[in-house]
Every structure is written in structure tokens, then in C-alpha cells.
Design an enzyme around this catalytic site. Structure first.
Site, PDB file in Angstrom:
ATOM      1  N   CYS A 182     -11.548  -7.995  15.670  1.00 10.92           N
ATOM      2  CA  CYS A 182     -10.446  -8.067  14.702  1.00 10.92           C
ATOM      3  C   CYS A 182     -10.815  -7.525  13.317  1.00 10.92           C
ATOM      4  CB  CYS A 182      -9.992  -9.522  14.556  1.00 10.92           C
ATOM      5  SG  CYS A 182      -8.647  -9.704  13.368  1.00 10.92           S
ATOM      6  N   ARG A 189       0.821  -1.208   0.000  1.00  9.66           N
ATOM      7  CA  ARG A 189       0.000   0.000   0.000  1.00  9.66           C
ATOM      8  C   ARG A 189       0.852   1.253   0.000  1.00  9.66           C
ATOM      9  NH1 ARG A 189      -4.296  -0.641   4.058  1.00  9.66           N
ATOM     10  NH2 ARG A 189      -5.196  -1.545   2.180  1.00  9.66           N
ATOM     11  N   TYR A 190       1.970   1.195   0.678  1.00  8.50           N
ATOM     12  CA  TYR A 190       2.858   2.354   0.782  1.00  8.50           C
ATOM     13  C   TYR A 190       4.074   2.107  -0.102  1.00  8.50           C
ATOM     14  CZ  TYR A 190       0.409   3.220   5.258  1.00  8.50           C
ATOM     15  OH  TYR A 190      -0.509   3.450   6.238  1.00  8.50           O
ATOM     16  N   CYS A 228      -4.302 -17.367  15.506  1.00  8.07           N
ATOM     17  CA  CYS A 228      -3.929 -16.495  16.627  1.00  8.07           C
ATOM     18  C   CYS A 228      -4.091 -17.274  17.925  1.00  8.07           C
ATOM     19  CB  CYS A 228      -4.830 -15.267  16.691  1.00  8.07           C
ATOM     20  SG  CYS A 228      -4.810 -14.309  15.170  1.00  8.07           S
ATOM     21  N   LYS A 254      -2.863   4.670   7.072  1.00  5.19           N
ATOM     22  CA  LYS A 254      -3.160   5.211   8.395  1.00  5.19           C
ATOM     23  C   LYS A 254      -3.067   6.738   8.363  1.00  5.19           C
ATOM     24  CE  LYS A 254      -1.351   1.000  10.393  1.00  5.19           C
ATOM     25  NZ  LYS A 254      -0.976   0.355   9.107  1.00  5.19           N
ATOM     26  N   ARG A 265       7.234  -0.058   1.892  1.00  3.19           N
ATOM     27  CA  ARG A 265       7.071  -1.149   2.859  1.00  3.19           C
ATOM     28  C   ARG A 265       5.846  -1.985   2.529  1.00  3.19           C
ATOM     29  NH1 ARG A 265       5.523   3.717   4.396  1.00  3.19           N
ATOM     30  NH2 ARG A 265       3.896   4.122   5.912  1.00  3.19           N
ATOM     31  N   ASP A 288     -11.717  -0.013  13.148  1.00  3.42           N
ATOM     32  CA  ASP A 288     -12.066  -0.077  11.732  1.00  3.42           C
ATOM     33  C   ASP A 288     -13.553  -0.390  11.552  1.00  3.42           C
ATOM     34  OD1 ASP A 288      -9.464   0.407  10.819  1.00  3.42           O
ATOM     35  OD2 ASP A 288      -8.912  -1.702  11.131  1.00  3.42           O
ATOM     36  N   ASP A 294      -7.301   4.120  10.211  1.00  5.34           N
ATOM     37  CA  ASP A 294      -6.837   3.425   9.018  1.00  5.34           C
ATOM     38  C   ASP A 294      -7.929   3.678   7.973  1.00  5.34           C
ATOM     39  OD1 ASP A 294      -5.131   1.923   7.478  1.00  5.34           O
ATOM     40  OD2 ASP A 294      -4.855   0.379   9.009  1.00  5.34           O
ATOM     41  N   CYS A 345      -9.626 -12.183  18.743  1.00  8.99           N
ATOM     42  CA  CYS A 345     -10.201 -10.951  19.279  1.00  8.99           C
ATOM     43  C   CYS A 345     -11.510 -10.692  18.547  1.00  8.99           C
ATOM     44  CB  CYS A 345      -9.248  -9.794  19.045  1.00  8.99           C
ATOM     45  SG  CYS A 345      -7.562 -10.188  19.544  1.00  8.99           S
ATOM     46  N   ARG A 360      -9.342  -8.395  10.635  1.00  8.18           N
ATOM     47  CA  ARG A 360      -9.245  -9.502   9.675  1.00  8.18           C
ATOM     48  C   ARG A 360     -10.141 -10.660  10.087  1.00  8.18           C
ATOM     49  NH1 ARG A 360      -3.330  -8.405   9.750  1.00  8.18           N
ATOM     50  NH2 ARG A 360      -3.211  -6.472   8.557  1.00  8.18           N
TER      51      ARG A 360
HETATM   52  C1  LIG Z   1      -0.029  -0.567   8.975  1.00 10.63           C
HETATM   53  C2  LIG Z   1       0.452  -1.013   7.682  1.00 10.63           C
HETATM   54  C3  LIG Z   1       1.797  -0.910   7.331  1.00 10.63           C
HETATM   55  C4  LIG Z   1       2.824  -0.336   8.258  1.00 10.63           C
HETATM   56  O1  LIG Z   1       2.586   1.007   8.538  1.00 10.63           O
HETATM   57  P1  LIG Z   1       3.639   1.786   9.409  1.00 10.63           P
HETATM   58  O2  LIG Z   1       3.158   3.196   9.477  1.00 10.63           O
HETATM   59  O3  LIG Z   1       4.920   1.659   8.685  1.00 10.63           O
HETATM   60  O4  LIG Z   1       3.691   1.137  10.727  1.00 10.63           O
HETATM   61  C5  LIG Z   1       2.187  -1.338   6.097  1.00 10.63           C
HETATM   62  N1  LIG Z   1       1.304  -1.826   5.212  1.00 10.63           N
HETATM   63  C6  LIG Z   1      -0.007  -1.916   5.503  1.00 10.63           C
HETATM   64  C7  LIG Z   1      -0.930  -2.440   4.483  1.00 10.63           C
HETATM   65  C8  LIG Z   1      -0.483  -1.521   6.748  1.00 10.63           C
HETATM   66  O5  LIG Z   1      -1.781  -1.632   7.039  1.00 10.63           O
HETATM   67  S1  SF4 Z   2      -6.543  -8.611  16.362  1.00 11.29           S
HETATM   68 FE1  SF4 Z   2      -7.038 -10.238  14.891  1.00 11.29          FE
HETATM   69  S2  SF4 Z   2      -5.093 -10.815  13.965  1.00 11.29           S
HETATM   70 FE2  SF4 Z   2      -4.635  -9.681  15.862  1.00 11.29          FE
HETATM   71  S3  SF4 Z   2      -4.450 -11.287  17.432  1.00 11.29           S
HETATM   72 FE3  SF4 Z   2      -6.541 -10.547  17.501  1.00 11.29          FE
HETATM   73  S4  SF4 Z   2      -7.648 -11.975  16.152  1.00 11.29           S
HETATM   74 FE4  SF4 Z   2      -5.487 -12.196  15.694  1.00 11.29          FE
END
Ligand SMILES: *Cc1c(COP(=O)(O)O)cnc(C)c1O
Ligand code: SF4
Length: 512
Positions: free
Chosen positions: A112, A92-93, A105, A316, A96, A273, A309, A109, A114
Site C-alpha cells: 500500500c 493536487r489537480y 481497510c 499521474k 478535483r 510507488d 504517479d 495490502c 499509504r
Molecule cells: C489519483 C488522484 C486523483 C484522481 O485522478 P484522476 O486522474 O482524476 O482519476 C485526484 N487527486 C489525487 C491526489 C490523486 O492521487
Molecule cells: S491499497 Fe492500501 S488503502 Fe487500498 S485497500 Fe489496500 S491497504 Fe487499503
């Protein structure tokens, strides 16, 4: 309960279905339907943290029928699946990526992001898939930083994890590796000596943990964080603001203090989110901002960024309000020491003095680092944790071999290292210079905490040039006089929504 068990046994003994859960608590029948859609797992350790029904630990882990009643959220609010050039990798960025290596996990949670994939046995992440992600990273030289996540990467066996880390470290353009994990909080027994001695082979390696409530700070989680910190692994924390769990000033202040005392850097605080099935956890944006303003920050200790986010995948975006440092910084749990250098005797008397005054956290601000070969200093530091050392490097030319050697020894002695930059005209008031400095610092396991500027405009220009283009870890908080200022990314705010601008200038809406 569960205190003497090893992590494998704890996982096996988890309540993962209604029958197992009903051994501990009476369960309603509807919950069975719910857990077929959104898996449950509460291991005996995390379960033992519950003090009463509906407390903060309960709410994070116990299936709640309201998860099925949420008509508003969407399964993938951050469009991770769309921003994914190969399965399990989100790019996305510019510099990174997020690499998913496990969908399991130690505890699922309920809030979550995801939720759509974690814990589903049909969505297991295979080794071949992660290897394709690594291949992608190898082919993209602009990637300098890999965030390994899931699910939870630390649910992999040591050998599996080492296999991926080894492959990633072979790639020359990768500078920093990060692991995002909830295990220090939800299954601290997983942080074994064997695991940390494996991880420390891959420096600079960072771990970002995820604590949401002071009830998660236990003897076990403290020991886990200590082990990680003692291995020279900078430890950060990401906390989600959750209704009924931690949406109060007192709870969040206790979180920050507790994290500092465990040598964990508060990194991000997230607005929840818009994930389907999590609506009952969502707090009001303005309430979050009000809470954040009242938190007690310290001028030499790390403070988090408060972010949303962006729904739709803009990354973010900070909504950090203007704040001030807490006045009483030398309260009874923090002792700021100003030392000229790391000379053994001065250091020892300073540390003793801090200990005598019930100093839970000892902050040493150093004007400069002396070149120290003397191992005694590092041995001394290890005995007085938690100790933070703040450096004061203003220019990349100051990242000399001496500085590199000393900072590496300090990190290995378990000292979280921060840096304060003064923005000086004619010296470093240039986005390129600051970018080189902050990325250089991160390679040395030093986090840029604060950027002090005389003129707000200059400071904002620097922060804007870093935000999004580099990791949030590289973005210091801007301090002008006694104000801590974040650029304004809020374009518009109505009673229904907030419109945010990301680092690329695109706008995103988050409903209020
Ligand atoms: C959070 C995230 C990152 C890392 O973001 P940082 O600001 O570098 O901590 C990288 N890729 C994705 C898709 C993310 O959601
Ligand atoms: S927030 Fe989601 S991915 Fe993170 S530990 Fe909890 S269940 Fe797992």
C-alpha cells in the site's frame, strides 16, 4: 470459508495479529515486530482465496519481513501530506480533490502507498476532520469532482457514508462523486443491497475498485460487481503492477478479460510507488511497458492508462506505449453487435445470437440512440449482461435532453456506457469543444473510450489539453489508423532513471 458470514462478522474474525494468524499458518516471530509498524488484517474471505504459500493472494496480504528491510523507499512518496491544505484532503489537480474519510481497510495490502497511515488506530480519521475537508470543497468552486478514498471509505457504516455523500451533494459545483475502494475485491460481502440502494441516490457516482489478480474473481466478487453495476454505478478498476503477483502478459490479459466480463472498466494500471517497505514488489518500468504492449485490447471496450504517479506529487503521468487492437476481436468470448437502433425485436435477436455463440461480453455499437420510452428494451438488456453500449457523440450540442434521458435509463439498466469521438475539422477539432463534450459525458455516466483522428498531431493536441487538467476518466485513448497512441511524457531515460514531464511541464524522476 466465510461465505455465509456478513461483512461485520468477517471483519471481526480477521487475522489481525500473530496469534490469530497462527491459527491458519505457522508464523515467524519477527512478524510481530513488523505488524506493529505496518498493521496486518486478513479477513477470512480473502484468506480463503489463498491456494498455496507465496501465491498472488498470499503475497498481497501476508506480512513479509522484507518490508522492514527496505532502505530506499520513502513513507509518503507522492507528497500527499504536503499537497494537503486541510488534513485528509489532497488538492493536487485544478478541478478535483482526494478526500480521505477512513484509514481502515478490509485487508491491509502489503504494497500500500499509504502504508504510513492505514490501519493505525492513532491515525483514525475523525468525522470533524472530514467535515473540514468538505468545508474546503464548498469554498473552492473550481472543484468539480471529489474522489472519496482512505483507507477504504466502504468500511464506514452506511449512515456515516450517507452523511458525507449528502453533505457533498449539497455543494452545487460538485458534478461527479467517486469512491475508491478495495472492498469489491477484498470483502465483497460489504456490497449489500442496502449499500447500493443508498449509493444510487447520489448519481453521477462512480466506484473505482482495485483487483490485482484473476484469483480475486470469485462468485462473491462477481456478485458484488453485478450489484454495483445493476445500480447504474459505473465501475472502474485500478490495478498495481506487482512483482510475482501480476507481472505477466497472461495474468494481465486474464485480468482485463475478467474485468470486462464483470462490467468493470479497466481504468489505471500503476507502476508501483516508491513507498518505503514495498521495494520487493516493484517491477522494472520497461518490463511493464512490454507487458502492456502485449495486452489484448478491443476497439469498443475500455482500455486502461498505464501510469506512474510522479514521486514528489506531480500527479499521474502516463507511460502508455503505442499499441494496436487485438486482431481477433470476435474471439469466442466477445461478440460485437452492430445495431442501427435499440428496436426491441432486432435487439432481442442480436442478443440471442450473441448468447448462442458463448458471447461472454456483448458489445453494441450504436450509430445513434433512438428515443425509447419502451421499458421493454431496458428490461431485455438486464437479462443479457454483460452488455456494453458504445455511443458515438462528437459534439456537446448532441447531449440533448433525449440523449440524457436514454443514457440515464441505459445506465440504470446496468449497461456500462462508452463513447467514441471522431475528430472532425470544422466540427469538433478544438480543445474547448472536446473538453465540454467529455465532461458532459461523465456527468451522464458515459466514459469517453476512444478519440479517432486522421492526423496524429491534432489528436495529440486534444489529449494533451485534457491530461491532468481534467480527470483521467475524461481522457480518451487516441486512435490514428490502427495505432493507439499516447503523448510522450518521457523526457529522458537512462539505465538508472526515467525522467517524466507532467501536465504542468514540471519534471520528475523515477529510479529504474
Ligand atoms: C489519483 C488522484 C486523483 C484522481 O485522478 P484522476 O486522474 O482524476 O482519476 C485526484 N487527486 C489525487 C491526489 C490523486 O492521487
Ligand atoms: S491499497 Fe492500501 S488503502 Fe487500498 S485497500 Fe489496500 S491497504 Fe487499503
Amino acid at each position: 470459508m466465510g461465505k455465509e458470514m456478513d461483512w461485520g462478522t468477517l471483519l471481526r474474525e480477521s487475522a489481525a495479529n500473530i496469534r490469530q494468524l497462527s491459527l491458519y499458518y505457522p508464523v515467524e516471530k519477527d512478524v510481530a515486530k513488523l505488524t506493529r509498524k505496518y498493521p496486518m488484517r486478513i479477513n477470512p474471505y480473502y484468506l480463503s482465496l489463498i491456494k498455496e504459500r507465496e501465491d498472488a493472494i498470499w503475497k498481497q496480504s501476508m506480512p513479509d519481513i522484507r518490508e522492514l528491510e527496505d532502505e530506499e523507499g520513502v513513507p509518503d512518496p507522492l507528497h500527499e501530506d504536503e499537497d494537503s491544505p486541510v488534513a485528509g484532503l489532497v488538492h493536487r489537480y485544478p478541478d478535483r480533490v482526494l478526500l480521505l474519510v477512513s484509514n481502515r481497510c478490509a485487508m491491509y495490502c502489503r504494497f500500500c502507498t499509504r502504508k504510513r497511515g492505514v490501519g493505525d488506530p492513532f491515525k483514525r480519521i475523525k468525522k470533524e476532520q472530514a467535515l473540514k475537508g468538505i468545508e474546503y470543497i464548498r469554498e473552492h468552486e473550481e472543484i468539480r469532482d471529489v474522489l472519496i478514498s482512505g483507507g477504504d471509505p466502504l468500511l464506514l457504516k452506511d449512515e456515516e457514508l450517507a452523511f458525507f455523500l449528502e453533505r457533498l451533494r449539497e455543494i452545487k459545483h460538485i458534478e461527479v462523486l467517486r469512491i475508491g475502494t478495495r472492498v469489491p475485491c477484498s470483502l465483497p460481502q460489504r456490497i449489500t443491497d442496502g449499500l447500493v440502494s443508498l449509493l444510487r441516490r447520489y448519481h453521477p457516482l462512480y466506484i473505482n475498485a482495485h483487483f490485482n489478480h484473476p484469483g480475486e474473481f470469485t462468485e462473491e466478487s462477481r456478485r458484488a460487481c453485478s450489484r454495483i453495476a445493476d445500480a447504474g454505478i459505473p465501475l472502474g478498476d485500478q490495478t498495481v503492477l506487482l512483482k510475482g503477483v501480476n507481472d505477466s502478459v497472461d495474468v494481465m490479459n486474464a485480468m482485463i478479460r475478467g474485468l470486462w466480463s464483470m462490467r468493470v472498466t479497466p481504468y489505471y494500471i500503476y507502476q508501483a510507488d516508491l513507498t518505503k517497505g514495498t521495494k520487493h514488489f516493484r517491477t522494472d518500468v520497461d518490463e511493464g511497458i512490454e507487458i502492456f504492449k502485449s495486452l489484448k485490447f478491443h476497439p469498443s471496450l475500455p482500455m486502461p492508462h498505464f501510469v506512474i504517479d510522479a514521486p514528489g506529487g506531480g500527479g499521474k503521468i502516463p507511460i502508455t506505449p503505442e499499441c494496436r487492437f487485438y486482431d481477433d476481436v470476435n474471439g469466442n468470448d466477445i461478440k460485437a453487435l452492430n445495431l442501427e437502433s435499440l428496436e426491441y425485436n432486432t435487439l432481442k435477436s442480436g442478443l440471442e445470437d450473441a448468447r448462442g455463440k458463448v458471447a461472454e461480453i456483448i458489445v453494441i455499437e450504436l450509430g445513434e440512440i433512438e428515443d425509447k420510452e419502451d421499458k421493454g428494451v431496458y428490461e431485455l438488456l438486464k437479462q443479457y449482461h454483460p452488455i456494453y453500449i458504445n455511443m458515438h457523440l462528437n459534439h456537446p450540442d448532441e447531449l440533448t435532453d433525449d440523449v440524457k434521458r436514454v443514457s440515464s435509463m441505459l445506465s440504470d439498466a446496468g449497461v456500462p456506457l462508452g463513447n467514441r469521438i471522431n475528430l472532425i475539422e470544422g466540427v469538433n477539432n478544438d480543445p474547448k469543444v472536446i473538453k465540454e463534450l467529455v465532461l458532459g459525458l461523465l456527468k451522464l455516466r458515459v466514459k469517453p473510450y476512444y478519440l479517432h483522428a486522421d492526423r496524429e498531431k491534432d489528436g495529440l493536441a486534444i489529449v494533451n489539453s485534457l491530461r491532468g487538467f481534467t480527470t483521467g476518466m475524461a481522457v480518451p485513448h487516441l486512435v490514428v489508423g490502427d495505432r493507439i497512441i499516447c503523448p510522450n511524457y518521457i523526457v529522458e531515460k537512462t539505465s538508472e532513471k526515467i525522467v517524466l514531464r507532467n501536465y504542468q511541464g514540471r519534471t520528475f524522476e523515477y529510479p529504474i
